[in-house]
Design a protein around this motif. Structure first.
Motif, PDB file in Angstrom:
ATOM      1  N   ILE A  73     -49.021  39.620  26.856  1.00 13.59           N
ATOM      2  CA  ILE A  73     -48.738  41.020  26.569  1.00 13.59           C
ATOM      3  C   ILE A  73     -48.743  41.230  25.054  1.00 13.59           C
ATOM      4  O   ILE A  73     -48.210  40.400  24.300  1.00 13.59           O
ATOM      5  CB  ILE A  73     -47.364  41.454  27.129  1.00 13.59           C
ATOM      6  CG1 ILE A  73     -47.156  40.897  28.536  1.00 13.59           C
ATOM      7  CG2 ILE A  73     -47.237  42.961  27.097  1.00 13.59           C
ATOM      8  CD1 ILE A  73     -48.111  41.426  29.565  1.00 13.59           C
ATOM      9  N   GLU A  74     -49.330  42.354  24.621  1.00 14.03           N
ATOM     10  CA  GLU A  74     -49.302  42.733  23.214  1.00 14.03           C
ATOM     11  C   GLU A  74     -48.567  44.064  23.084  1.00 14.03           C
ATOM     12  O   GLU A  74     -48.921  45.049  23.734  1.00 14.03           O
ATOM     13  CB  GLU A  74     -50.708  42.866  22.642  1.00 14.03           C
ATOM     14  CG  GLU A  74     -50.712  43.286  21.167  1.00 14.03           C
ATOM     15  CD  GLU A  74     -52.114  43.427  20.603  1.00 14.03           C
ATOM     16  OE1 GLU A  74     -52.251  43.611  19.384  1.00 14.03           O
ATOM     17  OE2 GLU A  74     -53.077  43.354  21.396  1.00 14.03           O
ATOM     18  N   PHE A  75     -47.509  44.069  22.239  1.00 15.48           N
ATOM     19  CA  PHE A  75     -46.748  45.284  21.946  1.00 15.48           C
ATOM     20  C   PHE A  75     -47.110  45.747  20.538  1.00 15.48           C
ATOM     21  O   PHE A  75     -47.090  44.944  19.597  1.00 15.48           O
ATOM     22  CB  PHE A  75     -45.242  45.014  22.031  1.00 15.48           C
ATOM     23  CG  PHE A  75     -44.810  44.466  23.368  1.00 15.48           C
ATOM     24  CD1 PHE A  75     -44.521  45.311  24.429  1.00 15.48           C
ATOM     25  CD2 PHE A  75     -44.677  43.090  23.561  1.00 15.48           C
ATOM     26  CE1 PHE A  75     -44.127  44.795  25.661  1.00 15.48           C
ATOM     27  CE2 PHE A  75     -44.285  42.575  24.775  1.00 15.48           C
ATOM     28  CZ  PHE A  75     -44.015  43.434  25.836  1.00 15.48           C
ATOM     29  N   SER A  76     -47.394  47.036  20.370  1.00 11.72           N
ATOM     30  CA  SER A  76     -47.806  47.523  19.050  1.00 11.72           C
ATOM     31  C   SER A  76     -47.279  48.930  18.817  1.00 11.72           C
ATOM     32  O   SER A  76     -47.038  49.703  19.752  1.00 11.72           O
ATOM     33  CB  SER A  76     -49.330  47.495  18.905  1.00 11.72           C
ATOM     34  OG  SER A  76     -49.934  48.364  19.833  1.00 11.72           O
ATOM     35  N   PHE A  77     -47.128  49.236  17.518  1.00  6.69           N
ATOM     36  CA  PHE A  77     -46.669  50.557  17.082  1.00  6.69           C
ATOM     37  C   PHE A  77     -47.216  50.783  15.676  1.00  6.69           C
ATOM     38  O   PHE A  77     -47.264  49.847  14.873  1.00  6.69           O
ATOM     39  CB  PHE A  77     -45.134  50.620  17.084  1.00  6.69           C
ATOM     40  CG  PHE A  77     -44.579  52.015  16.931  1.00  6.69           C
ATOM     41  CD1 PHE A  77     -44.448  52.844  18.037  1.00  6.69           C
ATOM     42  CD2 PHE A  77     -44.194  52.488  15.688  1.00  6.69           C
ATOM     43  CE1 PHE A  77     -43.929  54.125  17.902  1.00  6.69           C
ATOM     44  CE2 PHE A  77     -43.686  53.768  15.547  1.00  6.69           C
ATOM     45  CZ  PHE A  77     -43.550  54.595  16.653  1.00  6.69           C
ATOM     46  N   LEU A  78     -47.635  52.021  15.407  1.00  9.99           N
ATOM     47  CA  LEU A  78     -48.268  52.329  14.136  1.00  9.99           C
ATOM     48  C   LEU A  78     -47.366  51.949  12.960  1.00  9.99           C
ATOM     49  O   LEU A  78     -46.202  52.345  12.889  1.00  9.99           O
ATOM     50  CB  LEU A  78     -48.611  53.821  14.058  1.00  9.99           C
ATOM     51  CG  LEU A  78     -49.429  54.256  12.851  1.00  9.99           C
ATOM     52  CD1 LEU A  78     -50.821  53.640  12.915  1.00  9.99           C
ATOM     53  CD2 LEU A  78     -49.531  55.777  12.784  1.00  9.99           C
ATOM     54  N   GLY A  79     -47.897  51.157  12.022  1.00 13.14           N
ATOM     55  CA  GLY A  79     -47.177  50.764  10.822  1.00 13.14           C
ATOM     56  C   GLY A  79     -46.344  49.503  10.971  1.00 13.14           C
ATOM     57  O   GLY A  79     -45.723  49.066   9.999  1.00 13.14           O
ATOM     58  N   LEU A  80     -46.331  48.914  12.192  1.00 13.29           N
ATOM     59  CA  LEU A  80     -45.555  47.705  12.434  1.00 13.29           C
ATOM     60  C   LEU A  80     -46.470  46.600  12.919  1.00 13.29           C
ATOM     61  O   LEU A  80     -47.542  46.853  13.489  1.00 13.29           O
ATOM     62  CB  LEU A  80     -44.461  47.970  13.474  1.00 13.29           C
ATOM     63  CG  LEU A  80     -43.451  49.074  13.137  1.00 13.29           C
ATOM     64  CD1 LEU A  80     -42.457  49.245  14.277  1.00 13.29           C
ATOM     65  CD2 LEU A  80     -42.712  48.774  11.830  1.00 13.29           C
ATOM     66  N   GLN A  81     -46.021  45.365  12.702  1.00 15.40           N
ATOM     67  CA  GLN A  81     -46.798  44.228  13.162  1.00 15.40           C
ATOM     68  C   GLN A  81     -46.722  44.138  14.690  1.00 15.40           C
ATOM     69  O   GLN A  81     -45.643  44.305  15.273  1.00 15.40           O
ATOM     70  CB  GLN A  81     -46.258  42.931  12.549  1.00 15.40           C
ATOM     71  CG  GLN A  81     -46.421  42.832  11.037  1.00 15.40           C
ATOM     72  CD  GLN A  81     -45.897  41.517  10.494  1.00 15.40           C
ATOM     73  OE1 GLN A  81     -45.601  40.603  11.245  1.00 15.40           O
ATOM     74  NE2 GLN A  81     -45.778  41.424   9.176  1.00 15.40           N
ATOM     75  N   SER A  82     -47.846  43.882  15.329  1.00 12.23           N
ATOM     76  CA  SER A  82     -47.843  43.733  16.781  1.00 12.23           C
ATOM     77  C   SER A  82     -47.244  42.385  17.167  1.00 12.23           C
ATOM     78  O   SER A  82     -47.227  41.430  16.373  1.00 12.23           O
ATOM     79  CB  SER A  82     -49.266  43.848  17.327  1.00 12.23           C
ATOM     80  OG  SER A  82     -50.086  42.824  16.781  1.00 12.23           O
ATOM     81  N   VAL A  83     -46.756  42.324  18.409  1.00 14.63           N
ATOM     82  CA  VAL A  83     -46.144  41.107  18.943  1.00 14.63           C
ATOM     83  C   VAL A  83     -46.880  40.736  20.221  1.00 14.63           C
ATOM     84  O   VAL A  83     -47.075  41.575  21.097  1.00 14.63           O
ATOM     85  CB  VAL A  83     -44.645  41.316  19.236  1.00 14.63           C
ATOM     86  CG1 VAL A  83     -44.069  40.113  19.990  1.00 14.63           C
ATOM     87  CG2 VAL A  83     -43.885  41.555  17.949  1.00 14.63           C
ATOM     88  N   LYS A  84     -47.289  39.454  20.316  1.00 10.91           N
ATOM     89  CA  LYS A  84     -47.958  38.962  21.509  1.00 10.91           C
ATOM     90  C   LYS A  84     -47.121  37.843  22.117  1.00 10.91           C
ATOM     91  O   LYS A  84     -46.591  36.995  21.389  1.00 10.91           O
ATOM     92  CB  LYS A  84     -49.349  38.435  21.168  1.00 10.91           C
ATOM     93  CG  LYS A  84     -50.304  39.491  20.615  1.00 10.91           C
ATOM     94  CD  LYS A  84     -51.664  38.895  20.299  1.00 10.91           C
ATOM     95  CE  LYS A  84     -52.599  39.936  19.705  1.00 10.91           C
ATOM     96  NZ  LYS A  84     -53.932  39.365  19.372  1.00 10.91           N
ATOM     97  N   MET A  85     -47.031  37.838  23.462  1.00 11.27           N
ATOM     98  CA  MET A  85     -46.275  36.781  24.135  1.00 11.27           C
ATOM     99  C   MET A  85     -46.748  36.665  25.575  1.00 11.27           C
ATOM    100  O   MET A  85     -47.250  37.635  26.151  1.00 11.27           O
ATOM    101  CB  MET A  85     -44.772  37.082  24.099  1.00 11.27           C
ATOM    102  CG  MET A  85     -44.375  38.402  24.745  1.00 11.27           C
ATOM    103  SD  MET A  85     -42.575  38.672  24.660  1.00 11.27           S
ATOM    104  CE  MET A  85     -42.329  38.732  22.906  1.00 11.27           C
ATOM    105  N   PRO A  86     -46.613  35.461  26.165  1.00 11.54           N
ATOM    106  CA  PRO A  86     -46.968  35.292  27.579  1.00 11.54           C
ATOM    107  C   PRO A  86     -46.090  36.167  28.461  1.00 11.54           C
ATOM    108  O   PRO A  86     -44.904  36.384  28.173  1.00 11.54           O
ATOM    109  CB  PRO A  86     -46.717  33.802  27.831  1.00 11.54           C
ATOM    110  CG  PRO A  86     -46.732  33.174  26.474  1.00 11.54           C
ATOM    111  CD  PRO A  86     -46.185  34.207  25.548  1.00 11.54           C
TER     112      PRO A  86
END
Length: 801
Positions: A73-86
């Motif tokens: 899963i990839e979580f993202s928001f404008l202006g912030l670093q995205s986070v990826k995790m199983p």
């Protein structure tokens, strides 16, 4: 039939749901503030292909279900670093924190642009929105630069050497062919386009119409939360001044999305046609006609669009979309025609002033519903109504002079066209995940079309006006199409693909009131499709597809009206046309999701083409759609990105096709093998500080387009783009066809005619554009809307003459 479909949906909806896992949590920033409507993307771990996208709620919370399989899963928001995790590492009610970018957003200098071309499972994507070369261009000019697509001297579009391309707009068939399609694409500016999707072998979910495949023009849509939009102005200069303005707005909240767009374009275009025509007898010139025509072609287009989507509940969305298109075109011409005998001695001089004004108004409305059931089955319903009105006033004032200058005859021909088309359609689609690796798609569609065209020509001689009954006509046409399909999509290990079957029944009736002639036809056909892709490794993918498709004659191609170019040339429809059917196969290879090569083969029976031939024994040339027996085509397409430096990227597209025609045109045998090669390249160079240069060009060597031999055609264009106003604004400049080699020249030697022609067009122009984006910039995925009657719309817009 509706009851059967309803029962089928109920039965499918009650099947067991596939194995799912539930993921829930909250997204916050480093200050522990929630991140409303953050993006959540689910990827397949095995091939890093996007599986599905979700959106967090207004509090940054999410609760999603996905198949029990290997995902990350990839979580993202404008202006912030995205986070990826199983996916299996996400615990219930887990708080996931997104950190600020290491550099402030304003200081980040992006050197990479969107790739101009991307390969997906069943289509090629051509990015348009980020290209300065699209600035000031019409849609048909952008298509001409796309891989595998050829636009001939008359505006006819082919893919891999095969005609019968269906042009879609946002997933819906425009229902246009011939001159009406060309007029629409010339009037639609490229600044409204996000990308172009090229689908050579569509699945059974798509209508069978379009033997060469589908070109889907995806327009720009608002993806931002809150209230936002853009405005742009684009003056330009070719042979004459041109102007284009565009404004879009979008208001999006959690449950509602209200959006609109208005585009206005006005330009005068220039065209000069020079024809050296010989009428042959036993292979020798019997009469020679020298034609020279200067055209001024004013075009004014208005294109408003307004829509709203409302989320009734968590799983249900309803939407309304209305759009219109008004195209006002003119054709002001000065014709000089000299007739000579076989010894080149002048016989007669004809001077004709032509003035044609055509107004084409289109209105489309769509009501749609999308619902997701508890078992993840998805139902989509579209109700559509469209109406077209076209009117044309034509005046031709002619003087016929003898070689000594004395006037032999003066007369005028006046024509009035009044036409309308009504289209009603319903589309129902249902999809269900049978398992984590299989999805079933079924659907039904019904379309009703009625057209009524009335053409009247009047002769004016010695101030006396009389109806020309030989040229006048009224044509009424009715068509009903019923279609149903089933398609199974699958994925297993390194394999994925689909197999499907579509059935379509067509009933048509036509009536020529003036000649008291009528015709009717009905046919039921089945269209199987299959495709499979094999992931040899992460970098190597091989695909194979097979389909059977048809291409119905356009509404106006069936219309027997005559439309005069000059006293020696006219266009006319053919009510006795039959559909063409094509078996098509393609083998393709993709390397690193960037390099693409494909080999395709097609066998078409009753091939539809526009032919040029002499009408009977008269010294008149007619352009008429006809059927010929067969077309065998073999094509090779390659797309090769090349990165010269970190800031200089390029895309090279090559297309080679072999077309073997077998049949008869105008009473003469037509058996010919035509070879066509096209090279297309685009380059993007980033210079720093928000400045980018794009170079583009294409080269089409001498080739045969059906019976006409066309000389080399080429274009070189350059564009500059500068980001200003902290990234909200941009300045763009484009110089199209710098060396002015983008117009057709050639010769037609067939039957009893020998035509050498030059058709100079307004392909060299410059455009300067300023655009500005306003409003909030928080992204949320928008539901892509299509209306369900695009194929009929494609054929419908033929009403513009």
């Amino acid at each position: 039939m509706l009851r059967i479909i309803y029962i089928l949906f109920i039965l499918i909806g009650t099947t067991h749901a596939s194995a799912q896992i539930s993921l829930s949590g909250s997204l916050k920033d480093t200050d522990n503030d929630p991140l409303p409507f953050a993006n959540i993307l689910v990827y397949n771990t095995s091939d890093t292909v996007l599986y599905k996208g979700f959106i967090a709620d207004e509090n940054g919370d999410f609760n999603i279900e996905i198949p029990h399989n290997r995902h990350f899963i990839e979580f993202s928001f404008l202006g912030l670093q995205s986070v990826k995790m199983p996916a299996d590492s996400i615990r219930a009610a887990m708080i996931i924190t997104l950190h600020p970018l290491s550099n402030q957003l304003e200081s980040v200098e992006v050197t990479a642009a969107k790739p101009l071309l991307q390969r997906l499972e069943d289509r090629l994507l051509v990015q348009v929105s980020d290209s300065p070369l699209a600035l000031g261009s019409s849609t048909i000019e952008v298509l001409q630069r796309s891989p595998g697509i050829i636009v001939d001297q008359d505006g006819n579009i082919s893919i891999n050497g095969r005609s019968g391309v269906r042009i879609y707009l946002d997933g819906k068939d425009l229902r246009l062919n011939g001159d009406q399609l060309t007029s629409f694409l010339e009037g639609m500016t490229a600044s409204n386009i996000e990308r172009i999707e090229i689908i050579t072998n569509p699945s059974a979910k798509y209508e069978a119409q379009g033997n060469a495949g589908i070109v889907d023009i995806i327009t720009k849509k608002g993806l931002l939360m809150g209230t936002n939009g853009s405005v742009s102005v684009s003056p330009g200069l070719g042979h004459y001044f041109r102007w284009e303005n565009n404004v879009t707005f979008n208001h999006r909240s959690k449950k509602i999305n209200f959006y609109g767009q208005y585009n206005f374009a006005k330009r005068n275009q220039y065209m000069e046609i020079i024809i050296d025509r010989k009428f042959l007898e036993n292979g020798n010139p019997r009469e020679i006609i020298d034609l020279q025509t200067l055209f001024r072609l004013p075009i004014e287009t208005h294109s408003p669009r307004l829509g709203v989507d409302y989320e009734i509940g968590k799983n249900t969305t309803i939407g309304v979309l209305v759009n219109a298109f008004s195209n006002i075109t003119g054709q002001i011409s000065d014709n000089e025609i000299i007739s000579r005998d076989e010894s080149l001695t002048p016989i007669q001089l004809q001077l004709t002033d032509g003035n044609t004004k055509t107004t084409w108004n289109q209105f489309n409305s769509n009501l749609n519903l999308a619902h997701t059931f508890a078992n993840n089955g998805q139902l989509k319903v579209d109700l559509n109504y469209a109406r077209y009105n076209n009117g044309s006033d034509q005046t031709f004032d002619s003087r016929f002079l003898l070689p000594n200058g004395s006037i032999l005859l003066e007369n005028s021909l006046v024509g009035n066209v009044d036409g309308n088309l009504d289209l009603l359609g319903i589309t129902v689609d249902y999809s269900l995940s049978l398992s984590e690796n299989e999805t079933l798609e079924v659907g039904w569609k019904n379309t009703l079309v009625n057209t009524d065209n009335d053409l009247q020509y009047f002769d004016i001689e010695n101030n006396v006006t009389s109806l020309n009954e030989r040229l006048s006509n009224r044509f009424i046409y009715h068509e009903e199409i019923y279609g149903a399909y089933a398609n199974l999509r699958f994925q297993k290990s390194a394999w994925n693909g689909s197999v499907g079957l579509r059935a379509e029944k067509t009933d048509i009736e036509g009536d020529q009131r003036s000649t008291d002639e009528s015709f009717s036809n009905n046919y039921l056909n089945f269209f199987p499709t299959a495709s499979v892709n094999y992931n040899i490794s992460q970098n190597h993918i091989v695909g194979l597809s097979l389909s059977r498709r048809l291409d119905r004659p356009g509404y106006n191609d069936l219309n027997p009206f005559r439309f005069f170019v000059n006293n020696y040339t006219y266009r006319v429809g053919n009510p006795f046309l039959t559909p063409q059917f094509t078996w098509s196969a393609e083998l393709n290879y993709t390397f690193r999701q960037r390099y693409y090569v494909a080999i395709n083969y097609g066998l078409t029976t009753q091939h539809l083409t526009r032919a040029i031939f002499q009408e009977g024994v008269e010294d008149i040339v007619v352009v008429k759609p006809i059927n010929i027996d067969d077309l065998n085509s073999l094509g090779i397409v390659a797309s090769l990105p090349v990165q010269f430096t970190k800031s200089w990227s390029s895309q090279w597209n090559l297309n080679l096709s072999f077309n073997d025609f077998q049949g008869e045109i105008g009473g003469f045998e037509f058996n010919r093998l035509n070879t066509i090669f096209v090279l297309n390249t685009n380059h993007s160079i980033y210079l720093g500080k928000g400045l980018r240069i794009q170079l583009g060009g294409f080269y089409l060597p001498s080739h045969y387009g059906s019976i006409s031999k066309i000389r080399d055609i080429s274009q070189v264009s350059i564009g500059f783009q500068k980001s200003i106003l902290q990234g909200r604004g941009s300045l763009r400049f484009n110089f199209n066809d710098i060396f002015y080699q983008g117009y057709p020249r050639g010769r037609t030697v067939f039957g009893r005619i020998d035509d050498a022609f030059i058709s100079k067009r307004d392909t060299r122009y410059t455009t300067l554009s300023f655009s500005y984006n306003f409003g909030k910039q928080t992204v949320k995925t928008q539901r892509r809307r299509s209306t369900g009657i695009e194929e009929e719309l494609q054929r419908a817009r033929q009403q513009d003459q």
